[in-house]
Write a protein that holds these residues in place. Structure first.
Motif, short mmCIF file in Angstrom:
data_model
loop_
_atom_site.label_atom_id
_atom_site.label_comp_id
_atom_site.label_asym_id
_atom_site.label_seq_id
_atom_site.Cartn_x
_atom_site.Cartn_y
_atom_site.Cartn_z
N CYS A 1 0.85 -1.19 0.00
CA CYS A 1 0.00 0.00 0.00
C CYS A 1 0.89 1.25 0.00
O CYS A 1 1.83 1.33 0.79
N PRO A 2 0.61 2.21 -0.88
CA PRO A 2 1.45 3.42 -0.90
C PRO A 2 1.29 4.29 0.36
O PRO A 2 2.15 5.10 0.66
N ARG A 3 0.21 4.07 1.11
CA ARG A 3 -0.02 4.90 2.30
C ARG A 3 0.60 4.30 3.55
O ARG A 3 1.23 5.01 4.34
N CYS A 4 0.43 2.97 3.76
CA CYS A 4 0.92 2.36 5.00
C CYS A 4 2.05 1.36 4.78
O CYS A 4 2.60 0.83 5.74
N ASP A 5 2.39 1.06 3.54
CA ASP A 5 3.47 0.13 3.17
C ASP A 5 3.24 -1.32 3.61
O ASP A 5 4.17 -2.12 3.62
N ARG A 6 2.01 -1.66 3.99
CA ARG A 6 1.71 -3.05 4.31
C ARG A 6 1.16 -3.74 3.06
O ARG A 6 0.49 -3.10 2.24
N PRO A 7 1.38 -5.05 2.92
CA PRO A 7 0.82 -5.74 1.75
C PRO A 7 -0.69 -5.85 1.88
O PRO A 7 -1.22 -6.08 2.97
N THR B 1 -9.37 4.26 -4.66
CA THR B 1 -8.46 5.07 -3.85
C THR B 1 -6.99 4.77 -4.13
O THR B 1 -6.14 5.62 -3.90
N GLY B 2 -6.70 3.56 -4.57
CA GLY B 2 -5.31 3.16 -4.78
C GLY B 2 -4.63 2.70 -3.50
O GLY B 2 -3.43 2.46 -3.48
N TRP B 3 -5.40 2.62 -2.40
CA TRP B 3 -4.88 2.18 -1.12
C TRP B 3 -5.47 0.84 -0.74
O TRP B 3 -6.45 0.38 -1.32
N CYS B 4 -4.93 0.23 0.34
CA CYS B 4 -5.47 -1.04 0.85
C CYS B 4 -6.82 -0.77 1.52
O CYS B 4 -7.22 0.39 1.72
N GLY B 5 -7.51 -1.81 1.88
CA GLY B 5 -8.84 -1.68 2.48
C GLY B 5 -8.82 -0.93 3.79
O GLY B 5 -9.69 -0.10 4.06
#
Length: 173
Positions: free
Chosen positions: A25-31, A38-42
Motif C-alpha cells: 500500500c502506498p499509504r501504510c506500506d503493508r501488503p 483510492t489506490g490504497w489497501c482496504g
C-alpha cells in the motif's frame, strides 16, 4: 490431490495466488489488495469516524468536546442529574428491578457526591445482575468488603435493612 505436473497442492496454489495479488500500500506500506477507487489497501480506504467538533459547553461556556447533555466532561461529571440517569439506565437493564431500588437510588443521590453515587450505582448494578439472590440481606453480604470498613454501599444497605426491620417490629407491636 494434485496432478503429476503441479508442484503445489490446491490449497497452497490458492494461497500463493492470493499472496501474488497483494501489493504494498502506498499509504501504510503493508501488503494488501489495493482498491481501484483510492489506490490504497482496504484499511487505509475506510472512512474514519470523525470526532464531533468542539462547541461551547452549556455549563461553563468553554469551547470543548461534549460528554453528554451539551456539557463538557468536567461539567458532566458534576451534573446533579447524573446519578438519576445512571439509576434509570440500571432500572432499564434489569429484567425485574426490586421495588426498593428507586428509594435507594434517591438516598444515594442525596447522601453522596455525584461521582461517588454513580460509582456505587455501578457496583449495585453488578450485584443485582449476577446470578445470586437479590433480596436486601443477600446483597448486603455480597457488598461487604473484608477488613475493618465494610464499605459505603454495604453501610447504606445495612441502614436500609435495619430501618425496614425496625418498621416491621414497630408495626407488630
Amino acid at each position: 490431490m494434485r496432478s503429476k505436473e503441479a508442484t503445489l497442492c490446491r490449497d497452497c496454489r490458492r494461497q500463493a495466488g492470493q499472496q501474488a495479488a497483494q501489493r504494498p500500500c502506498p499509504r501504510c506500506d503493508r501488503p494488501g489488495y489495493l482498491r481501484q477507487d483510492t489506490g490504497w489497501c482496504g484499511h487505509c480506504s475506510r472512512a474514519r469516524q470523525s470526532k464531533q467538533p468542539p462547541r461551547a459547553c452549556a455549563g461553563c461556556g468553554q469551547v470543548r468536546r461534549h460528554a453528554g447533555l451539551g456539557l463538557c466532561s468536567p461539567c458532566w461529571q458534576r451534573h446533579p442529574d447524573r446519578p438519576f440517569i445512571a439509576g434509570d439506565n440500571l432500572t432499564a437493564r434489569l429484567t425485574e428491578p426490586p421495588p426498593w431500588l428507586g428509594d435507594l437510588l434517591t438516598q444515594l443521590a442525596a447522601r453522596y457526591s455525584v461521582g461517588r453515587a454513580c460509582t456505587m450505582i455501578s457496583s449495585l448494578g453488578r450485584l443485582l445482575e449476577d446470578e445470586h439472590p437479590n433480596h436486601p440481606q443477600a446483597l448486603l453480604e455480597r457488598a461487604r468488603r473484608p477488613g475493618r470498613s465494610m464499605g459505603s454501599l454495604a453501610r447504606l444497605l445495612e441502614d436500609r435493612t435495619s430501618a425496614a426491620r425496625a418498621a416491621v417490629s414497630y408495626s407488630i407491636r
